[in-house]
Design a protein around this motif. Structure first.
Motif, PDB file in Angstrom:
ATOM      1  N   PHE A   8    -144.078  -3.173  16.361  1.00 29.27           N
ATOM      2  CA  PHE A   8    -143.568  -1.943  16.973  1.00 29.27           C
ATOM      3  C   PHE A   8    -144.616  -1.304  17.886  1.00 29.27           C
ATOM      4  O   PHE A   8    -145.803  -1.219  17.553  1.00 29.27           O
ATOM      5  CB  PHE A   8    -143.151  -0.925  15.916  1.00 29.27           C
ATOM      6  CG  PHE A   8    -142.691   0.387  16.511  1.00 29.27           C
ATOM      7  CD1 PHE A   8    -141.401   0.509  16.993  1.00 29.27           C
ATOM      8  CD2 PHE A   8    -143.568   1.467  16.623  1.00 29.27           C
ATOM      9  CE1 PHE A   8    -140.981   1.700  17.566  1.00 29.27           C
ATOM     10  CE2 PHE A   8    -143.148   2.655  17.194  1.00 29.27           C
ATOM     11  CZ  PHE A   8    -141.846   2.780  17.666  1.00 29.27           C
ATOM     12  N   HIS A   9    -144.156  -0.843  19.057  1.00 33.76           N
ATOM     13  CA  HIS A   9    -144.953  -0.027  19.975  1.00 33.76           C
ATOM     14  C   HIS A   9    -144.031   1.054  20.542  1.00 33.76           C
ATOM     15  O   HIS A   9    -142.802   0.932  20.477  1.00 33.76           O
ATOM     16  CB  HIS A   9    -145.518  -0.862  21.128  1.00 33.76           C
ATOM     17  CG  HIS A   9    -146.469  -1.934  20.710  1.00 33.76           C
ATOM     18  ND1 HIS A   9    -146.049  -3.165  20.250  1.00 33.76           N
ATOM     19  CD2 HIS A   9    -147.827  -1.957  20.681  1.00 33.76           C
ATOM     20  CE1 HIS A   9    -147.106  -3.904  19.948  1.00 33.76           C
ATOM     21  NE2 HIS A   9    -148.197  -3.199  20.212  1.00 33.76           N
ATOM     22  N   ASP A  10    -144.631   2.070  21.135  1.00 33.69           N
ATOM     23  CA  ASP A  10    -143.807   3.089  21.800  1.00 33.69           C
ATOM     24  C   ASP A  10    -143.071   2.481  22.992  1.00 33.69           C
ATOM     25  O   ASP A  10    -141.908   2.791  23.242  1.00 33.69           O
ATOM     26  CB  ASP A  10    -144.678   4.251  22.293  1.00 33.69           C
ATOM     27  CG  ASP A  10    -145.300   5.052  21.162  1.00 33.69           C
ATOM     28  OD1 ASP A  10    -144.617   5.242  20.137  1.00 33.69           O
ATOM     29  OD2 ASP A  10    -146.456   5.476  21.302  1.00 33.69           O
ATOM     30  N   THR A  12    -142.444  -1.177  25.435  1.00 37.53           N
ATOM     31  CA  THR A  12    -142.606  -2.593  25.758  1.00 37.53           C
ATOM     32  C   THR A  12    -142.443  -2.752  27.264  1.00 37.53           C
ATOM     33  O   THR A  12    -141.463  -2.268  27.843  1.00 37.53           O
ATOM     34  CB  THR A  12    -141.564  -3.471  25.042  1.00 37.53           C
ATOM     35  OG1 THR A  12    -141.674  -3.280  23.626  1.00 37.53           O
ATOM     36  CG2 THR A  12    -141.784  -4.937  25.376  1.00 37.53           C
ATOM     37  N   VAL A  34    -148.458   0.478  23.709  1.00 39.60           N
ATOM     38  CA  VAL A  34    -147.706  -0.371  24.624  1.00 39.60           C
ATOM     39  C   VAL A  34    -148.040  -1.835  24.391  1.00 39.60           C
ATOM     40  O   VAL A  34    -149.181  -2.184  24.068  1.00 39.60           O
ATOM     41  CB  VAL A  34    -147.999   0.035  26.096  1.00 39.60           C
ATOM     42  CG1 VAL A  34    -149.478  -0.048  26.392  1.00 39.60           C
ATOM     43  CG2 VAL A  34    -147.208  -0.811  27.083  1.00 39.60           C
ATOM     44  N   SER A 136    -139.443  -1.273  20.268  1.00 38.36           N
ATOM     45  CA  SER A 136    -140.026  -0.080  20.883  1.00 38.36           C
ATOM     46  C   SER A 136    -138.940   0.940  21.183  1.00 38.36           C
ATOM     47  O   SER A 136    -137.756   0.601  21.265  1.00 38.36           O
ATOM     48  CB  SER A 136    -140.764  -0.462  22.172  1.00 38.36           C
ATOM     49  OG  SER A 136    -139.879  -1.089  23.081  1.00 38.36           O
ATOM     50  N   LYS A 137    -139.383   2.185  21.357  1.00 35.12           N
ATOM     51  CA  LYS A 137    -138.459   3.258  21.744  1.00 35.12           C
ATOM     52  C   LYS A 137    -138.083   3.143  23.215  1.00 35.12           C
ATOM     53  O   LYS A 137    -136.982   3.515  23.611  1.00 35.12           O
ATOM     54  CB  LYS A 137    -139.095   4.623  21.480  1.00 35.12           C
ATOM     55  CG  LYS A 137    -139.322   4.947  20.022  1.00 35.12           C
ATOM     56  CD  LYS A 137    -140.229   6.169  19.857  1.00 35.12           C
ATOM     57  CE  LYS A 137    -139.632   7.392  20.522  1.00 35.12           C
ATOM     58  NZ  LYS A 137    -140.508   8.585  20.332  1.00 35.12           N
TER      59      LYS A 137
END
Length: 564
Positions: A8-10, A12, A34, A136-137
Motif C-alpha cells: 500500500f502507498h498513498d 501509485t 508513492v 493506493s488511494k
C-alpha cells in the motif's frame, strides 16, 4: 497475491519517464507515499535509448527541439555544458541525476510492467506482470503520448504499395539497405525532420509528403550577420507575451520566424513552399522546430509533396497531379495513447473529457500527467505544473470543484480548444497553447507568479521575472526559500536574449501591421507558385539564377549556422 499481501502507498504512478519521475517527486514533496512502476529496467522512458526496434525510443541522433530554458525542471536546472538543445544521452543522464538529487530511487520499481488496474473498496489495485500487487488511494498514469505507432495508412492509402513500409518507431538510425533507393517520408513533425536529415544524403531520391501542411521555424534565430544566433524559443518572456500575444499568432514577431527560418520575409508558414501550405494560423497548429531541414528542400536534396491521392505498386500519385516512383515508404505519422491496463469504463473516455485534461471527471483520484501537447514550448513544463497540481489535490491542500462543476468546466475547455484549433488537424486531440494552459493550471494550484506583490517589494526583481524567457523556475517565485535562486537562474537565461529595444521594435512592427502585409504578399507569392504559367518557367535558367540570388541571405545567415 492476496489483498493482504499487496503493497500500500498513498499514490501509485505508472511509468517512470520524464513525467512519471516528476509526479513521483512532487508526491514526496507534499508528504505522500508513492510507488512508481516502470516496465523497463531503466527510467527515462522515450529518452532511454534502445537499439531494439520493438521498444519505442528516440533515434540515435535525436536532440531536444525545445531549449533547456523551457524544458528543465523548476528546481533542477540543466547543466550548462550540455548546451541549449541537449542530446538524448544528456537528457537520460539529467533524469538519473534528478532521481539522485531528490532521492527517488527507493520509490521506483523497475521491471514492473502493469498488467491490470481496477478499483476495489475505494482503493486502486494495480497488478504487475511479475505478480506484484500495489494498492493506493490515488493513481497517476504517466505512460506517455508515444505508445502505439499510428499505422492506419497501411490498411488504407498504402495497402497496394509494392515496396517496403516502415514506421519511424522502428528506425533508430539510417538503414544501410536503403542506400541508393527511392524513399518517401510521410508526415510533417519533428521526427520526420530527423529522418529526412539523416536519409537525404544516403538515398537516390527523397520525397517528403506532408499531407496537411506544416508551420516551421528554426531552433536558433540569426537576424543580423554581426550577431550570434539566439535560441528562438527564448523570445517567450511575459513582456514578449504582452507585446506579441501567443494566442494571436505573435503579431509583430511572426516576421522574425519567417526571416530566421527561411531567409525571406515572404516565407509563409516559415517555409514558403506551396506544397506544404495550409490554412491554419500561426500558433493555432503544431509547429515543427527543426526548420534547418528546409535547407534540404531549398537545394533540391529533398522533393516536397503534399497529400497523396493513391498508391499502386511503386507508383505514388499526389493530389497536385504529379507522381513519383518509390521503393520505400517511412511513416512519421505519430502515435496513439492507449491504456489497455485500465477498466473499460475509464480507458474509453477521451483525455479531452477530463477536468483540465488531467483529472477523471467521475473519479478525480485518477490523473493523467504528460499527455497535453503544446503547439510550441515544452510538454515537460506543463507536466511539471500538472504534477504540482495533482500533489496539492491528493494531499488535501487544494480542493477540486464538485462533480457537476468539473463536468461543466471540462466541456467548456474542450469547446475552447476545439475552436482555437478549428483549422488544424485534430489528430493530436490534447493540443494546447502552452502559456494559456500552463497559466490556468498554475493559478488553480497557487504557483502563478504574483508579479504585483513582487514589484511592490522589489521592482528590479519583478522586471527580471517579467523580461526573462519562459522557464519553469518562475513558478517558484512565490516561495521565499526558492525566490533568490529562481531569480538568479532567470538572469542567466536572459543573457543574450531579446532586449527592451527589441520589444519596442516588435511593438512598432505590430502597430504598423507589418505581419499582416507580409501575409498578403505571401498569399500573392503562393498564388504565383500555383499558377500553371509559373510551373512552366520556374526551372528555366534565368529563373533559377534569380532564385539563387534570392536565397543569398539564407545561405549567408542561416545555413549550418542555426542548428543545434
Amino acid at each position: 497475491m492476496s489483498e493482504s499481501e499487496s503493497i500500500f502507498h498513498d499514490v501509485t504512478v505508472i511509468g517512470a519517464g520524464w513525467s512519471g519521475l516528476m509526479a513521483c517527486k512532487y508526491m514526496l514533496e507534499f508528504g505522500l507515499t508513492v510507488a512508481t512502476l516502470e516496465k523497463r529496467s531503466e527510467v527515462g522512458g522515450l529518452w532511454c535509448f534502445s537499439e531494439d526496434p520493438n521498444i519505442v525510443t528516440v533515434m540515435q541522433t535525436t536532440r531536444t527541439t525545445s531549449s533547456s530554458s523551457v524544458t528543465e525542471m523548476s528546481d533542477f536546472p540543466m547543466p550548462e555544458e550540455i548546451g541549449c538543445f541537449p542530446k538524448h544521452a544528456d537528457i537520460f543522464a539529467y533524469l538519473k541525476s534528478y532521481c539522485d538529487e531528490f532521492k527517488l530511487w527507493p520509490h521506483i520499481r523497475l521491471d514492473h510492467g502493469v498488467k491490470s488496474v481496477e478499483k476495489r473498496d475505494n482503493l486502486w489495485r494495480v497488478e504487475c506482470e511479475n505478480g506484484s500487487v500495489f494498492t493506493s488511494k490515488f493513481l497517476i498514469i504517466c505512460t506517455g503520448c508515444v505508445q502505439k505507432p499510428n499505422r492506419v495508412l497501411e490498411q488504407t492509402l498504402l495497402k497496394d504499395f509494392a515496396g517496403k513500409i516502415y514506421h519511424s518507431s522502428e528506425l533508430k538510425s539510417f538503414v544501410p539497405e536503403h542506400k541508393g533507393k527511392r524513399v518517401m517520408v510521410i508526415g510533417g513533425g519533428e521526427t520526420a525532420s530527423d529522418v529526412v536529415e539523416e536519409w537525404c544524403d544516403n538515398v537516390d531520391r527523397l520525397i517528403w509528403s506532408i499531407p496537411r501542411g506544416m508551420h516551421f521555424f528554426r531552433k536558433f534565430a540569426k537576424i543580423l550577420p554581426n550577431r550570434q544566433p539566439q535560441v528562438l524559443d527564448k523570445a517567450s518572456s511575459r513582456a514578449m507575451k504582452f507585446v506579441a500575444p501567443f494566442t494571436k499568432g505573435k503579431p509583430g514577431l511572426a516576421w522574425v520566424c519567417k526571416w530566421t527560418s527561411n531567409g525571406s520575409l515572404l516565407a509563409y508558414q516559415g517555409h514558403g513552399i506551396s506544397e506544404w501550405k495550409n490554412d491554419t494560423k500561426f500558433f493555432q497548429c503544431f509547429v515543427n522546430k527543426n526548420g534547418h531541414v528546409l535547407d534540404m528542400v531549398d537545394y533540391n536534396r529533398c522533393i516536397p509533396k503534399g497529400a497523396i491521392e493513391s498508391v499502386k505498386g511503386n507508383e505514388v500519385h499526389f493530389c497536385d497531379g504529379t507522381e513519383e516512383e518509390v521503393d520505400i515508404i517511412i511513416q512519421c505519422t505519430g502515435y496513439k495513447a492507449e491504456f489497455p491496463m485500465l477498466p473499460a469504463e475509464i480507458k474509453t473516455v477521451p483525455l479531452t473529457h477530463n477536468y483540465k485534461y488531467l483529472f477523471n471527471v467521475e473519479d478525480p483520484t485518477l490523473a493523467f500527467i504528460g499527455y497535453v501537447r503544446p503547439v510550441l514550448g515544452s510538454l515537460i513544463t506543463l507536466a511539471e505544473i500538472q504534477s504540482f497540481f495533482s500533489a496539492k489535490v491528493f494531499s488535501g491542500l487544494c480542493e477540486l470543484p464538485s462533480r457537476d462543476e468539473r463536468q461543466r468546466i471540462a466541456v467548456k475547455d474542450k469547446l475552447f480548444w476545439d475552436d482555437y484549433f478549428k483549422d488544424s488537424s485534430r489528430r493530436l486531440s490534447t493540443l494546447v497553447e502552452a502559456y494559456t494552459y500552463g497559466d490556468d493550471i498554475a493559478r488553480l494550484c497557487g504557483i502563478f507568479p504574483d508579479f504585483w506583490t513582487m514589484f511592490k517589494r522589489n521592482p528590479r526583481q519583478a522586471i527580471t521575472a517579467i523580461c526573462a524567457p519562459y522557464d519553469s523556475c518562475s513558478f517558484r517565485l512565490n516561495q521565499p526559500e526558492y525566490r533568490e535562486k529562481a531569480l538568479q537562474h532567470l538572469r542567466y537565461q536572459m543573457s543574450g536574449t531579446f532586449s527592451p529595444i527589441h520589444l519596442l521594435l516588435i511593438l512598432f512592427m505590430r502597430l504598423i501591421w507589418f505581419d499582416f502585409w507580409l501575409d498578403v504578399l505571401g498569399e500573392i507569392k503562393y498564388k504565383i507558385q500555383c499558377a500553371g504559367w509559373w510551373k512552366k518557367i520556374r526551372d528555366c535558367r534565368p529563373i533559377r539564377f534569380l532564385d539563387w540570388c534570392w536565397q543569398a541571405p539564407k545561405r549567408w545567415l542561416f545555413d549550418n549556422k542555426t542548428r543545434a
